[in-house]
Structures are given as structure tokens and as C-alpha cells.
Design an enzyme around this catalytic site. Structure first.
Site, PDB file in Angstrom:
ATOM      1  N   GLU A   8      57.282  61.553  77.360  1.00  0.00           N
ATOM      2  CA  GLU A   8      55.865  61.304  77.661  1.00  0.00           C
ATOM      3  C   GLU A   8      55.609  61.191  79.161  1.00  0.00           C
ATOM      4  O   GLU A   8      54.539  61.519  79.642  1.00  0.00           O
ATOM      5  CB  GLU A   8      55.402  60.026  76.951  1.00  0.00           C
ATOM      6  CG  GLU A   8      53.904  59.878  76.850  1.00  0.00           C
ATOM      7  CD  GLU A   8      53.476  58.830  75.839  1.00  0.00           C
ATOM      8  OE1 GLU A   8      52.619  58.011  76.204  1.00  0.00           O
ATOM      9  OE2 GLU A   8      53.995  58.807  74.705  1.00  0.00           O
ATOM     10  N   ASP A 111      56.559  58.499  73.420  1.00  0.00           N
ATOM     11  CA  ASP A 111      56.627  57.118  72.935  1.00  0.00           C
ATOM     12  C   ASP A 111      56.598  57.080  71.411  1.00  0.00           C
ATOM     13  O   ASP A 111      55.820  57.804  70.777  1.00  0.00           O
ATOM     14  CB  ASP A 111      55.456  56.296  73.486  1.00  0.00           C
ATOM     15  CG  ASP A 111      55.682  55.914  74.952  1.00  0.00           C
ATOM     16  OD1 ASP A 111      56.765  56.237  75.480  1.00  0.00           O
ATOM     17  OD2 ASP A 111      54.793  55.303  75.551  1.00  0.00           O
ATOM     18  N   TYR A 314      60.045  48.146  74.639  1.00  0.00           N
ATOM     19  CA  TYR A 314      58.753  48.830  74.524  1.00  0.00           C
ATOM     20  C   TYR A 314      57.609  47.821  74.385  1.00  0.00           C
ATOM     21  O   TYR A 314      57.642  46.954  73.516  1.00  0.00           O
ATOM     22  CB  TYR A 314      58.788  49.758  73.302  1.00  0.00           C
ATOM     23  CG  TYR A 314      57.568  50.626  73.148  1.00  0.00           C
ATOM     24  CD1 TYR A 314      57.315  51.660  74.041  1.00  0.00           C
ATOM     25  CD2 TYR A 314      56.661  50.404  72.110  1.00  0.00           C
ATOM     26  CE1 TYR A 314      56.196  52.464  73.896  1.00  0.00           C
ATOM     27  CE2 TYR A 314      55.538  51.203  71.962  1.00  0.00           C
ATOM     28  CZ  TYR A 314      55.310  52.234  72.857  1.00  0.00           C
ATOM     29  OH  TYR A 314      54.197  53.025  72.725  1.00  0.00           O
TER      30      TYR A 314
END
Length: 693
Positions: A8, A111, A314
Site C-alpha cells: 500500500e 493493508d 497495525y
């Protein structure tokens, strides 16, 4: 065989490229050892705006706009007064196309979540690619996590339902935002922006602000008595609120005449307080706002930066738990951050069933370096919470004693800390916060022994005046809570369940919704509070009773989107429902257009036709060839419909008051119609007329 990996962001792509051996840097990608690794730079592809479908002008008859199919376009940027394709996006898409062309298979490393899936799928669809792809699904960017993820790839088909859910959400948000914004802008002749999440959020802020502003405080009085036992002062507070001071004074006199209180009941128990759960994004944002006044958007940016530096996991997660397999790594992680906890570790934050796309935010064990002061603050919060979560429960002894003087009941609460447990991590800061919230509970090093029936002398007694308080204005922390738990205000059980899990928006989008409302001048920060602007209140007043402002809508949507993701509902069925719903929203909002007032027509004194109409600024004959007219504004006042009717039918008005002459003097007079169809003033105390118009 060549494998293309698409990430990403460039930073993630560089980490993956290093691990797979793609060390040769090219323009927009890296290659080596049979791999080409490129990146997407966020949303390169988006849904086309209405202009692409031929709907440039705002027209009620065009609504609702329902593209079928939706068109995908390269990300747009504003240039002068129009939108054009972003040159940087065009350049990177050309690179991605060449990487896809030379590859035999693709690994998707965007992601691991709904938006990440959509970013890749829109690129894949826009480029017309048909090559097979696998999915890399990881929660941290450490070398170990990436290697494990690459050895446990899943077929892209396993994530089709996630994509269908993301696509349905994206298209539904387009339909709702575009159509609702246009409908209200047409109805109220202005520029308005409405949306599926932003409008219910605005409604919550406005509702709370109005409740707070219009709240009328009511005074009340409470009785309290000061006692003593074993050298410990006890302040027993009356359980009753007195609406009048006289009643409270009577009760105070009765208490003083008794001069003692009798122990009515004693409840004593040892309680164990579990540590707070690990942070998800919303919990981290709320705590950072409460403690450090960080905005939700700032906290998200910092958490994202820490993730990209491989220091924490994350950030855009909605779970406050970790799985069993991650729990096995906790002792090693604690060791890496220099902490040793006694076994067994607390399992309060361990639950496989409560993991969403990602587990809670935790440290990766990597040694932090190059952090800013704000990054250090957020990192320390994550580390402290990680240590707390696996520390023992805290242990307290609590006592609740009820006293009576025969007329009134009094209560006294106290607490003794037996062991700090997790509270030792931050040296009682959490306990201090709890003490503030707990209010009347006294914290003591030892608790006195009290037995039922025992009498204690009253050393002092008093009444205190207080007043009812409104619900406080939202802060960013409490607004995030309200968005997260909007289900509490919803009646329907199924919607409540969906919103308990999803709330309004998602952890990844809530900060952006708040910032969007601020950017659009609908809400603003006032010190720590979030309050509506005049513009925001005006929009709320227009839409407050409409479906677009209803939090239940989000709950029903999230339930359905979750069902699509789980493969339990075809996305086509959801699309049908949304298309119907958007039609209803447009009808509701377009109906808000002010009704055009229909004026009756009158017989024209000049041409004799039934053709004089009354308009905003003038009354005039509409018959062709007739020029009869009367301007409605005269000498600083506006002639009413009754004034015009009287003038046309009887030749004169009633006395007009508050007229202003050219010299600025006020006067009263009748307006009369002359034989040549001009007008003049007639004064009550004079015989003559003064020419008007």
C-alpha cells in the site's frame, strides 16, 4: 517465474523487498530474486463523480443519481476550477501495469483490512488484469511477521467476500453522500454536505450542545454527618435529596437532636479489578485525548508512523484482544522491553473469538529509535498498557455502611488497597483517575470495624446545596465513545447488536469524520469541547428528524455489510435496498424546499382584466399592453397584501404608520390611487394630497 508483490505504501514495499531479495531499485518498484515489488500510494483509483455520468448541474429531476455500473477513475486533484487525474497516480499506475504484465502471479500486500482490499481490487479491475493473486495477511511489519505471512499465503478468492463488502460500502457511501448533499443543496439553495456517517455524528454533537445550552439547573440540598471510629473520620452522606432548603433544615435539626447515628447495615467484601484491556485504535485515541489533549487524527497519524517504524503493530484495529498464538509470544515481548512478570500471566485480554481483522495494538519488541516527543508519548502508552494487561488483578477491600437517625438514612463508602497488581505499572495514575470518577468513596490504609446496631456520636452535621447538572459537552474522547457505542440510543435489538460491534463509522474512519466536520465548518474545537458552529446547527435543524441523521441507519448497514463479508448475503440484495433507501432520502430532503406562495389575482383598475398579481417587490398587471404597477416598498415600509388589495379595490389603504420622508422624518398617511393610476399620500389632518408615486 516472476512474482509481483504490491504493497500500500513505499515504506512497506521496501521492507518486503529487502526480505525477498528484491534489492535493485527502479522507478516506482524494486526487483531481484524473481520478485518485482511495487506500491499503490493509497487510493489510486476511485469512483467517478456525477459529472462523469453527465450530471454536472444540480437538478431535482436528476435525483437520485444511480450509476449502473459505477465507473472507476484515476484519483482526481483540483487544478484551477476543475478536477483532473493526479499525474503522480497516473505515473504509478503505469509502473504497476508493467509489473503486473511481467509477473506470472501477484501477491497482495496492501493493508490487511476492508479498505486495503478495496485499494488493490480497484487497481486490478481498472487495469483489466486477470492474473491469479494470493493474499499476505499480517498484523505487524517486523521481519518475522512478514516471513511468516509469506509462508502462509492464502488464495485471493478467500477474500472475495471482504472485497464485496468493501465495494458495497464504498458505492453506498457514494450514493448516500452525493444524492443527499445535492438534494438538500437544491431544496435550500446553498452548498450542503451530508453523509452516511458525518450527518449522524453532527446530529449527536448538536443534540448534546442544545441539551447542555437549554438545561435549567434545579437546586437541591443534601444532609451529611461527621462521625469517628477507631480514630478514623467518617463522612456519612444522606441518601435523600431535598428539593427545598426548609425541608433540609428540618432534617438537620432532627439529626442534631438525636446526636447519634445507628449502624443499620455493613457490607464488606474483597474485590478483584481486572487490568484494562489492550488498546484498539479508538481506546488509544480516547486515552490520548483525555491525558494529553491529542486529537483523534493526530493519534492515528502517530500510531501509523510507529507501525511503519516497526515499533508497534497495525493501528487501524477494532479489537482489544490478542489470540492464543500471539499470547505465547508475550513473555518474549515483555523480556524485550525489559519487564519480568510473575506467572501465570493475566489472560484478561486473550480471546480468539474477539479478534477482528487484526488483534489489539501492542509493541513488536523492536528497539525504538528516532522517535519524536509525541511518538514517544504514544509508544509509552502502548507499552504501559501492554504491561498492565498481563499483570495480576488489583485487589481491594471495600466497605459500605448505612446509618440511620430514625428518620433519614446515611451512607459511607471506603476502600483499602490490598495489592496494587496492574495499578503499580503507572504508580497509581489509573487509580487516581478511578478515585476522581468514584467520587464519594474514601481511600484508607485500614478500614474500621463496624457492627450492626452500634451507635456512633455525631461530631458535626451540615447541609450542602448543590444543583442538577446537564450532560457535559462532548470532548473528542467522549465523542469517539458516543460514535463507538451509538447503539445505546437505539431501540431495535439487532441494530443495537450491530452498533455495539461497529458503532458509527469504524476505528479507521472516526478521526477522519471528526476532521471532515471541522473542515466543513460544521463543528469546532472549543478548548477541550467539541461544539457545533452556526452552520452546523443550521444543517442539524433542517435534517434532525430525517433518516439521514438517524444512527440506526448505520447499524442496519453495518449488520448487512458484515453479512456480505461472512458470505451470508449477496451484495446485489444490499444494493437494491440502498437504491430504494436513497430514493426515500431524496424525497425527504427535496420536500424541504420552501413552498412558493401563491398569490391571488385582482381586477386591474386600468385595463379591467382579472390580471393583477402580487409579487415580492411589485404588484403589476400581467395583461399584454397594460403597464399598471405599484412598487411594494414605499418610504421605508413594505405594503402588505391587504394594503395592495385595498388600494386596487377601494382606491385607498388604511393608515400606514412609520413612513419615512426623504428628510428622514417619520409620518403616518394613507396611500391613495389617483385617476392617472399613480399613487399619492393622504394625511388625516389635512385636506390636500401629497403626490407619492
Amino acid at each position: 517465474m516472476t512474482t509481483c508483490i504490491i504493497a500500500e505504501k513505499p515504506s512497506v514495499a521496501r521492507d518486503i523487498a529487502r526480505i525477498v531479495g528484491a534489492t535493485s531499485k527502479q522507478d516506482g518498484y524494486m526487483e531481484g530474486c524473481g520478485y518485482v515489488v511495487t506500491w499503490a500510494m493509497g487510493h489510486l483509483i476511485a469512483l467517478a463523480m456525477p459529472e462523469a455520468y453527465g450530471f454536472s448541474a444540480y437538478k431535482a429531476e436528476d435525483l437520485p443519481i444511480r450509476p449502473n455500473p459505477f465507473q472507476l477513475v484515476v484519483r482526481q486533484v483540483r487544478k484551477d476550477k476543475e478536477y483532473v487525474s493526479d499525474p503522480a497516480a497516473l505515473k504509478q499506475l503505469k509502473v504497476i501495469r508493467s509489473c503486473f504484465d511481467k509477473a506470472d502471479r501477484i501477491i497482495v500486500a496492501t493493508d490487511a483490512g476492508r479498505e486495503g482490499e478495496l485499494i488493490f481490487r480497484y487497481i486490478y479491475q481498472h487495469l483489466g488484469c486477470r492474473k491469479p493473486f494470493d493474499r499476505l495477511w499480517i498484523s505487524s511489519l517486523t521481519d518475522k511477521a512478514i516471513r511468516e505471512g509469506l509462508s502462509n499465503l492464502k488464495s485471493g478468492k478467500c477474500y472475495d467476500n471482504l472485497y464485496y463488502s468493501a465495494k458495497a460500502r464504498s458505492e453506498a457511501d457514494w450514493l448516500m453522500g452525493i444524492n443527499a448533499s445535492r438534494a438538500l443543496s437544491i431544496a435550500r439553495k446553498g452548498g450542503y454536505s451530508l453523509g452516511r456517517v458525518q450527518t449522524p455524528t453532527l446530529a449527536m454533537v448538536c443534540r448534546r450542545y442544545i441539551e447542555n445550552r437549554d438545561f435549567s439547573s434545579v437546586p437541591y440540598w443534601k444532609l451529611s454527618a461527621l462521625l469517628e471510629k477507631e480514630g478514623i473520620s467518617l463522612k456519612a452522606v444522606g441518601c435523600k435529596d431535598y428539593e427545598g432548603e426548609a425541608l433540609a433544615q428540618t432534617a438537620l435539626a432532627a439529626l442534631r437532636s438525636q446526636s447519634q447515628l445507628t449502624v443499620e447495615s455493613v457490607a464488606r467484601k474483597v474485590t478483584h479489578t481486572a487490568p484494562p484491556l489492550l488498546y484498539d485504535l479508538t481506546a488509544l485515541q480516547k486515552e490520548a485525548n483525555r491525558r494529553h489533549s491529542f486529537s483523534a487524527d493526530k493519534t492515528l497519524s502517530i500510531a501509523q508512523s510507529l507501525y511503519e517504524k516497526k515499533i508497534t503493530t497495525y493501528p487501524r484495529t477494532g479489537s482489544r484482544y490478542i489470540s492464543e498464538d500471539v499470547f505465547e509470544e508475550v513473555p518474549a515481548l515483555l523480556h524485550k522491553i525489559g519487564i519480568s512478570l510473575s506467572n501465570p500471566l493475566n489472560r484478561h485480554s486473550v480471546d480468539n473469538a474477539k479478534i477482528t481483522d487484526h488483534h489489539a495494538i501492542i509493541p513488536t519488541g523492536e528497539t525504538p529509535s528516532g522517535m519524536s516527543a509525541d511518538e514517544t508519548t504514544i509508544y509509552q502508552m502502548v507499552v504501559n498498557r501492554f504491561i498492565e494487561a498481563f499483570s495480576p488483578d488489583s485487589e481491594e477491600e471495600r466497605i459500605l455502611v448505612r446509618f440511620t437517625d430514625g428518620n433519614s438514612t446515611f451512607a459511607w463508602k471506603a476502600c483499602r488497597q490490598i495489592s496494587l497488581g496492574w495499578k503499580a505499572v503507572q504508580k497509581g495514575k489509573e487509580a487516581e483517575a478511578e478515585k476522581k470518577e468514584g467520587g464519594e468513596e474514601q481511600v484508607l490504609s485500614s478500614l474500621p470495624n463496624l457492627i450492626e446496631g452500634e451507635n456512633l456520636p455525631v461530631l458535626d452535621a451540615e447541609i450542602t446545596e448543590d444543583k442538577t447538572k446537564p450532560k457535559p459537552l462532548y470532548t473528542e474522547a467522549t465523542l469517539l465513545s458516543a460514535m463507538e457505542n451509538a447503539g445505546k440510543e437505539v431501540e431495535d435489538a439487532e441494530s443495537k447488536k450491530a452498533m455495539a460491534e461497529c458503532g458509527i463509522g469504524t476505528p479507521a474512519t472516526r478521526a477522519n469524520i471528526i476532521e471532515t466536520l471541522i473542515l466543513r465548518d460544521y463543528i469546532r474545537r472549543d478548548k477541550k469541547a467539541i461544539i457545533p458552529t452556526e452552520k452546523g446547527l443550521a444543517v442539524y435543524e433542517i435534517v434532525k428528524d430525517k433518516r439521514i441523521a438517524n444512527a440506526e441507519m448505520t447499524g442496519s448497514w453495518e449488520l448487512t455489510l458484515a453479512a456480505i463479508e461472512a458470505g451470508q448475503m449477496p451484495p446485489e440484495k444490499f444494493a437494491q435496498g440502498i437504491n430504494s433507501y436513497v430514493g426515500t432520502i431524496c424525497e425527504e430532503l427535496l420536500s424541504l424546499a420552501p413552498k412558493q406562495k401563491s398569490y391571488p389575482t385582482y381586477r386591474c383598475p386600468k385595463c379591467g382584466n382579472e390580471s393583477v398579481g402580487i409579487y415580492t417587490k411589485v404588484a403589476k398587471c400581467r395583461h399584454e399592453g397594460c403597464d399598471f404597477h405599484i412598487f411594494r416598498e414605499i418610504c421605508g415600509i413594505l405594503l402588505s397584501e391587504d394594503n395592495i388589495r385595498d388600494l386596487i379595490s377601494s382606491g385607498r389603504t388604511s393608515v400606514l404608520k412609520g413612513l419615512t420622508s426623504k428628510a428622514g422624518k417619520k409620518f403616518n398617511a394613507r396611500l391613495v390611487l389617483n385617476e392617472d393610476y399613480t399613487t399619492s399620500f393622504e394625511f388625516e389632518n389635512r385636506k390636500g394630497k401629497q403626490r407619492g408615486r
